[in-house]
Design a protein around this motif. Structure first.
Motif, mmCIF file in Angstrom:
data_model
loop_
_atom_site.group_PDB
_atom_site.id
_atom_site.type_symbol
_atom_site.label_atom_id
_atom_site.label_comp_id
_atom_site.label_asym_id
_atom_site.label_seq_id
_atom_site.Cartn_x
_atom_site.Cartn_y
_atom_site.Cartn_z
ATOM 1 N N ALA A 41 52.832 4.739 14.187
ATOM 2 C CA ALA A 41 51.998 5.905 13.855
ATOM 3 C C ALA A 41 50.548 5.602 14.229
ATOM 4 C CB ALA A 41 52.123 6.198 12.362
ATOM 5 N N PHE A 42 49.928 6.511 14.968
ATOM 6 C CA PHE A 42 48.552 6.295 15.404
ATOM 7 C C PHE A 42 47.609 6.892 14.368
ATOM 8 C CE2 PHE A 42 50.963 6.677 19.521
ATOM 9 C CZ PHE A 42 51.024 5.307 19.730
ATOM 10 N N THR A 43 47.534 6.237 13.243
ATOM 11 C CA THR A 43 46.675 6.691 12.155
ATOM 12 C C THR A 43 45.909 5.505 11.584
ATOM 13 O OG1 THR A 43 48.456 6.393 10.533
ATOM 14 C CG2 THR A 43 48.211 8.588 11.510
ATOM 15 N N LEU A 44 44.765 5.796 11.009
ATOM 16 C CA LEU A 44 43.946 4.778 10.373
ATOM 17 C C LEU A 44 43.669 5.184 8.927
ATOM 18 C CD1 LEU A 44 41.218 4.156 13.130
ATOM 19 C CD2 LEU A 44 43.333 2.869 12.778
ATOM 20 N N THR A 45 43.581 4.201 8.047
ATOM 21 C CA THR A 45 43.157 4.463 6.678
ATOM 22 C C THR A 45 41.656 4.711 6.668
ATOM 23 O OG1 THR A 45 42.681 2.143 6.201
ATOM 24 C CG2 THR A 45 44.960 2.902 5.855
ATOM 25 N N ARG A 50 49.891 -5.335 17.408
ATOM 26 C CA ARG A 50 50.015 -3.880 17.545
ATOM 27 C C ARG A 50 49.441 -3.126 16.347
ATOM 28 N NH1 ARG A 50 55.601 -1.866 19.681
ATOM 29 N NH2 ARG A 50 54.272 -0.088 20.220
ATOM 30 N N LYS A 51 48.667 -3.785 15.534
ATOM 31 C CA LYS A 51 47.981 -3.107 14.430
ATOM 32 C C LYS A 51 47.105 -1.996 15.019
ATOM 33 C CE LYS A 51 45.270 -4.169 10.278
ATOM 34 N NZ LYS A 51 44.549 -5.225 9.541
ATOM 35 N N PRO A 52 47.263 -0.755 14.566
ATOM 36 C CA PRO A 52 46.578 0.374 15.230
ATOM 37 C C PRO A 52 45.067 0.227 15.361
ATOM 38 C CG PRO A 52 48.277 1.208 13.772
ATOM 39 C CD PRO A 52 48.206 -0.283 13.528
ATOM 40 N N ILE A 53 44.414 -0.448 14.410
ATOM 41 C CA ILE A 53 42.961 -0.545 14.470
ATOM 42 C C ILE A 53 42.509 -1.282 15.732
ATOM 43 C CG2 ILE A 53 42.963 -2.634 13.048
ATOM 44 C CD1 ILE A 53 40.208 0.087 13.176
ATOM 45 N N VAL A 54 43.312 -2.232 16.234
ATOM 46 C CA VAL A 54 42.929 -2.962 17.449
ATOM 47 C C VAL A 54 42.852 -1.997 18.630
ATOM 48 C CG1 VAL A 54 43.534 -4.830 19.025
ATOM 49 C CG2 VAL A 54 43.942 -5.096 16.564
ATOM 50 N N GLY A 55 43.885 -1.178 18.791
ATOM 51 C CA GLY A 55 43.872 -0.203 19.876
ATOM 52 C C GLY A 55 42.811 0.862 19.696
ATOM 53 N N ALA A 56 42.557 1.246 18.449
ATOM 54 C CA ALA A 56 41.556 2.286 18.192
ATOM 55 C C ALA A 56 40.155 1.799 18.545
ATOM 56 C CB ALA A 56 41.623 2.716 16.731
ATOM 57 N N ARG A 104 46.867 6.175 20.598
ATOM 58 C CA ARG A 104 46.777 7.432 21.326
ATOM 59 C C ARG A 104 46.067 8.445 20.439
ATOM 60 N NH1 ARG A 104 52.013 8.592 22.344
ATOM 61 N NH2 ARG A 104 51.993 7.672 24.428
ATOM 62 N N ASN A 105 45.025 9.050 20.970
ATOM 63 C CA ASN A 105 44.348 10.106 20.235
ATOM 64 C C ASN A 105 45.268 11.313 20.118
ATOM 65 O OD1 ASN A 105 42.010 8.612 19.857
ATOM 66 N ND2 ASN A 105 41.040 9.369 21.713
ATOM 67 N N PRO A 106 45.211 12.023 19.000
ATOM 68 C CA PRO A 106 46.170 13.109 18.741
ATOM 69 C C PRO A 106 46.198 14.192 19.805
ATOM 70 C CG PRO A 106 44.943 12.567 16.754
ATOM 71 C CD PRO A 106 44.295 11.812 17.866
ATOM 72 N N ASP A 107 45.088 14.407 20.515
ATOM 73 C CA ASP A 107 45.031 15.505 21.482
ATOM 74 C C ASP A 107 45.648 15.130 22.833
ATOM 75 O OD1 ASP A 107 43.759 17.081 19.631
ATOM 76 O OD2 ASP A 107 41.743 16.530 20.312
ATOM 77 N N ARG A 108 46.009 13.866 23.029
ATOM 78 C CA ARG A 108 46.607 13.473 24.308
ATOM 79 C C ARG A 108 48.113 13.689 24.239
ATOM 80 N NH1 ARG A 108 45.635 9.540 28.715
ATOM 81 N NH2 ARG A 108 47.632 8.992 29.603
ATOM 82 N N PRO A 109 48.703 14.428 25.170
ATOM 83 C CA PRO A 109 50.159 14.626 25.168
ATOM 84 C C PRO A 109 50.881 13.296 25.342
ATOM 85 C CG PRO A 109 49.081 16.157 26.672
ATOM 86 C CD PRO A 109 48.040 15.166 26.250
ATOM 87 N N ALA A 110 51.934 13.077 24.566
ATOM 88 C CA ALA A 110 52.657 11.804 24.602
ATOM 89 C C ALA A 110 53.352 11.578 25.934
ATOM 90 C CB ALA A 110 53.677 11.762 23.471
ATOM 91 N N ASN A 111 53.684 12.643 26.657
ATOM 92 C CA ASN A 111 54.432 12.488 27.906
ATOM 93 C C ASN A 111 53.548 12.530 29.142
ATOM 94 O OD1 ASN A 111 53.726 15.139 27.805
ATOM 95 N ND2 ASN A 111 55.770 15.968 28.227
ATOM 96 N N ARG A 112 52.229 12.521 28.952
ATOM 97 C CA ARG A 112 51.335 12.506 30.108
ATOM 98 C C ARG A 112 51.461 11.169 30.822
ATOM 99 N NH1 ARG A 112 44.744 12.680 29.663
ATOM 100 N NH2 ARG A 112 44.298 11.783 31.695
ATOM 101 N N GLN A 113 51.614 11.194 32.130
ATOM 102 C CA GLN A 113 51.789 9.982 32.909
ATOM 103 C C GLN A 113 50.569 9.754 33.809
ATOM 104 O OE1 GLN A 113 54.479 7.776 32.790
ATOM 105 N NE2 GLN A 113 54.944 8.959 30.965
ATOM 106 N N PRO A 114 50.151 8.480 33.932
ATOM 107 C CA PRO A 114 49.067 8.187 34.864
ATOM 108 C C PRO A 114 49.498 8.420 36.304
ATOM 109 C CG PRO A 114 50.072 6.164 34.082
ATOM 110 C CD PRO A 114 50.689 7.290 33.283
ATOM 111 N N THR A 115 48.547 8.624 37.171
ATOM 112 C CA THR A 115 48.827 8.861 38.581
ATOM 113 C C THR A 115 48.882 7.545 39.328
ATOM 114 O OG1 THR A 115 47.698 10.998 38.476
ATOM 115 C CG2 THR A 115 48.018 10.032 40.643
ATOM 116 N N GLN A 116 50.002 7.300 40.005
ATOM 117 C CA GLN A 116 50.148 6.083 40.798
ATOM 118 C C GLN A 116 49.413 6.254 42.130
ATOM 119 O OE1 GLN A 116 51.803 4.636 37.930
ATOM 120 N NE2 GLN A 116 52.847 3.481 39.489
ATOM 121 N N GLU A 117 48.849 5.144 42.637
ATOM 122 C CA GLU A 117 48.238 5.150 43.960
ATOM 123 C C GLU A 117 49.014 4.185 44.836
ATOM 124 O OE1 GLU A 117 44.137 4.294 44.095
ATOM 125 O OE2 GLU A 117 43.528 5.935 42.791
#
Length: 317
Positions: A8-12, A100-106, A303-316
């Motif tokens: 879950a991408f949430t913080l206390t 993988r503690k969410p605060i590290v990624g946040a 992941r910020n809540p507004d980013r779609p979970a299925n959005r994929q980066p563009t490969q070059e």
């Protein structure tokens, strides 16, 4: 624990207070490094120590399906040198659970101004308390040289010591602001790992680039209390001196990628196509190129809540 399960991408409220301020983010953009607040409790850090000891004793929850060509993988037969072990976030659930503690990624997302942060790589490091051990010295380098197959220039690293970490222990040291330097040319040799190069040559590269930019080299040792960590930009020069203390320096270098990062084909002047270790382990994208968003090896940390979970980066390619 399956690494493909997204937490879950949430913080206390307490964790929200640990995020970098706007001025911290501006300082990171200017200087290229950031010292965090206390993101891990003492008990969590002690758990990292215990998990690392079990790892060194041979405990694994899974093994890499193939061995990449440039894998750092210390084992007892190598003796009392500086230990580097890659992919610990994949192989060992006890270490992965804490990393993988969410605060590290946040925190990383705030600094990189990104709406998603994924794991790129993780390296467990142990510097023995032997001042004269040559492998204890990490020469000046910046990580983006080794990540030339990545499209992003916003990647960053969390350096996570398992104790108070200061100059005597050979803490990581930044060349302040060097991520903003213009680089002299682009030599193929710079894609070679520092372990394969002479340290005096890399000293020269640093001095030449500083002179080219008309700046002085300002070294900033990261003085990191237990439970805190430093973050640094993928283009900042950094290194570390020998461990002169009476105890080992234990840490993890946790390399992180923003959600827009993707593979790109990078060809050397010889015509050889550069490869990163991931290129032989991650799944393939639709065009057949390595997928740096593979959830088994590059799980999402934040992941910020507004980013779609299925959005994929563009490969070059």
């Amino acid at each position: 624990m399956s690494l493909s399960v997204t937490p879950a991408f949430t913080l206390t409220d307490e964790e929200q207070a640990l995020l970098p301020s706007d001025s911290d983010v501006e300082s990171y953009a200017e200087h290229g490094w950031y010292l965090s607040k206390k993101l891990f409790t003492d008990d969590e850090v002690d758990e990292l120590v215990a998990a690392s000891e079990r790892y060194y004793a041979g405990e694994r929850d899974r093994m890499l399906p193939v061995r990449p060509p440039r894998l750092a993988y210390w084992d007892p037969s190598k003796g009392d040198v500086q230990r580097h072990n890659d992919y610990v976030h994949y192989e060992h659930d006890g270490l992965a659970k804490l990393l993988r503690k969410p605060i590290v990624g946040a925190v990383a997302a705030a600094l990189a101004r990104a709406d998603e942060i994924r794991v790129f790589q993780s390296t467990l490091i142990y510097k023995p308390p032997i001042a004269g051990e040559p492998t204890n010295v990490v020469p000046w380098h910046f990580d983006k040289h080794y990540w030339s197959t990545s499209t992003s220039d916003n990647m960053l690293t969390a350096f996570i010591p398992f104790h108070d970490c200061g100059e005597e222990m050979g803490t990581i040291t930044m060349i302040d602001g060097s991520h903003r330097w213009r680089e002299i040319g682009t030599e193929d040799s710079m894609t070679r790992h520092f372990a394969d190069r002479d340290g005096s040559e890399l000293d020269r590269v640093l001095a030449d680039n500083a002179a080219y930019n008309g700046v002085e080299v300002r070294k900033v040792p990261m003085i990191i209390p237990k439970g805190h960590m430093s973050f640094h930009h993928c283009r900042i020069y950094h290194g570390s001196p020998s461990n002169r203390s009476p105890r080992p320096r234990r840490a993890i270098s946790f390399h992180l990628q923003d959600g827009d990062n993707a593979y790109r084909r990078f060809e050397l002047s010889s015509g050889e196509v550069l490869a990163y270790n991931h290129d032989v382990v991650v799944r393939r994208a639709a065009d057949g190129s390595p997928d740096y968003s593979d959830p088994e090896f590059c799980p999402v940390l934040w992941r910020n809540p507004d980013r779609p979970a299925n959005r994929q980066p563009t490969q070059e390619v």
